[in-house]
Design a protein around this motif. Structure first.
Motif: not given
Ligand SMILES: Nc1ncnc2c1ncn2[C@@H]1O[C@H](COP(=O)(O)OP(=O)(O)OP(=O)(O)O)[C@@H](O)[C@H]1O
Ligand SMILES: [Mg+2]
Length: 400
Positions: A10-11, A19, A21, A44-50, A226, A270-271, A274
């Motif tokens: 997923w992304y 995973l 977190r 960026r794209h490390f998973g904050k929003t998730s 991660i 992480p993004r 995936q």
């Molecule tokens: N804990 C996790 N386990 C597995 N995959 C993850 C995890 N966190 C993030 N990802 C992957 O990374 C992608 C980006 O996550 P997320 O949007 O939460 O990051 P972000 O830090 O908010 O990014 P952005 O800077 O683009 O806003 C997710 O869509 C997923 O593919």
């Protein structure tokens, strides 16, 4: 329907299970349920929003009134504030009349009124702002936050405010906005706060350096990568589910080197991990390849970059010549500042131009300044936020 196996990776818009977190989600949940304040910082794209998403789901289930917004998505602080007031009113109101009462009582300073839009079937709050308020939109936001605090106190129901890409608020409002926001947030007892930001340099300046207008705003937590240890089994299992193209579930083999190649190409972002896994899965599923090897991983990346060619081109097209040269140097090789100064010199850029260019690229989230401990080059380096950009660039310039 023997073929209906879904891609497990997923992304983008979709959300999957997280995973590694649990601790991060736990800390955010804690802050939100106990009127605490947390700032989650991560590239960026490390998973904050998730993480925010998972924490909000848990906190909502506990009965907290959760208001979550992405500051980056709004055109102005005023628009963000209006949406927050609308969200709060929707959450606490039991009827349209009640909504009107809430608007008049808790957002009175903003001349607020509730209206119902029949097209969108949404209750919205409109403000009648004074000229002075329009001049200082941060005040509009802090009045809304005070209103939410009082709503929570009056209704005996805790509230939680979650602001993603929080630095946008400060970029728009400046240092005085930061001071004002910090003071407001610190005075609240019924509202928990979670902020997230990908601009680590700016957040560090605002919280720790010089006059530090955001000092004490929140407990800061920096999101790490991660670990590969967590990612490997997920990748292996996920790719195995691609099975054979005819749907027989023999399981597609993934060799260790292939999995390592995915993590390398994605630079552990992480993004990107995936995304590339998802591409590999599709290739296996469609029978374009029969097992995940390093070559198959490279081919999947090439396909992804090709499919997003125009998006990358658009980003590139909007850069200045100095920005392009700098980005290309970093794409070619993650670089420390001193290295870049050499590169800049060779490309005919003055060091001061280089510094400005780096800052501009960083503000646009295209590059990040990150610790690296790979190989012999320990220290801090500039890297691309999206490692796939480097592959696109090589392709666009015909060097692959
Ligand atoms: N804990 C996790 N386990 C597995 N995959 C993850 C995890 N966190 C993030 N990802 C992957 O990374 C992608 C980006 O996550 P997320 O949007 O939460 O990051 P972000 O830090 O908010 O990014 P952005 O800077 O683009 O806003 C997710 O869509 C997923 O593919
Ligand atoms: Mg995000």
């Amino acid at each position: 329907m023997h073929n209906a196996v879904n891609n497990p990776f997923w992304y983008g818009e979709s959300v999957g299970s997280l995973l590694g977190r649990d601790a991060d989600v736990g800390v955010v949940v804690d802050a939100l349920t106990n009127a605490g304040r947390l700032l989650l910082m991560g590239w960026r794209h490390f998973g904050k929003t998730s993480i925010l998403h998972a924490a909000c789901a848990e906190v909502t289930a506990r009965g907290v009134a959760v208001l979550r917004y992405d500051a980056e998505a709004f055109e102005s602080l005023e628009a963000l504030a209006r949406e927050m007031a609308s969200g709060a009113t929707r959450t606490f109101a039991t009827s349209l009349d009640h909504a009107g009462d809430i608007a008049r009582r808790f957002f009175a300073l903003l001349g607020a009124g509730a209206s119902y839009d029949f097209t969108s079937q949404q209750l919205t709050i409109e403000f009648a702002l004074t000229a002075a308020q329009r001049q200082r939109p941060i005040t509009v936001l802090t009045v809304v936050l005070d209103g939410i605090e009082q709503l929570a106190a009056t209704h005996g129901r805790p509230a939680a405010v979650v602001l993603d890409e929080f630095h946008e608020i400060i970029l728009e409002g400046g240092d005085r906005a930061a001071h004002e926001l910090r003071a407001t947030v610190a005075s609240h007892r019924y509202t928990g706060y979670a902020f997230a930001s990908s601009n680590l340099r700016l957040m560090d300046e605002l919280m720790n350096r010089g006059s530090a207008p955001l000092q004490g705003l929140a407990d800061a937590r920096v999101l790490g990568a991660i670990s590969r240890h967590d990612f490997r089994p997920l990748i292996r299992r996920g790719l195995a589910s691609a099975g054979a193209p005819d749907g027989a579930s023999a399981g597609a083999p993934a060799d260790d080197a292939g999995i390592e190649e995915i993590l390398d190409l994605a630079e552990d972002v992480p993004r990107n991990v995936q995304w590339l896994c998802s591409g590999c899965w599709d290739d296996l599923r469609a029978g374009r390849t029969s097992s995940l090897t390093t070559t198959a991983a490279g081919a999947a990346l090439d396909r992804i970059v090709g499919e997003h060619y125009s998006q990358y081109m658009l980003v590139w097209a909007n850069l200045t010549s100095a920005q392009r040269r700098t980005l290309k140097a970093i794409a070619h090789e993650p670089s420390a500042d001193f290295r870049l100064t050499e590169v800049a010199g060779a490309a005919g850029l003055a060091p001061s131009t280089m510094q400005r260019t780096l800052a501009a690229l960083e503000d646009r989230s295209l590059i990040r300044y990150a610790a690296s401990d790979t190989g012999t080059q320990r220290g801090v380096q500039w890297r691309l936020s999206d490692p796939f950009f480097a592959h696109w660039l090589a392709r666009a310039q015909g060097t692959t």
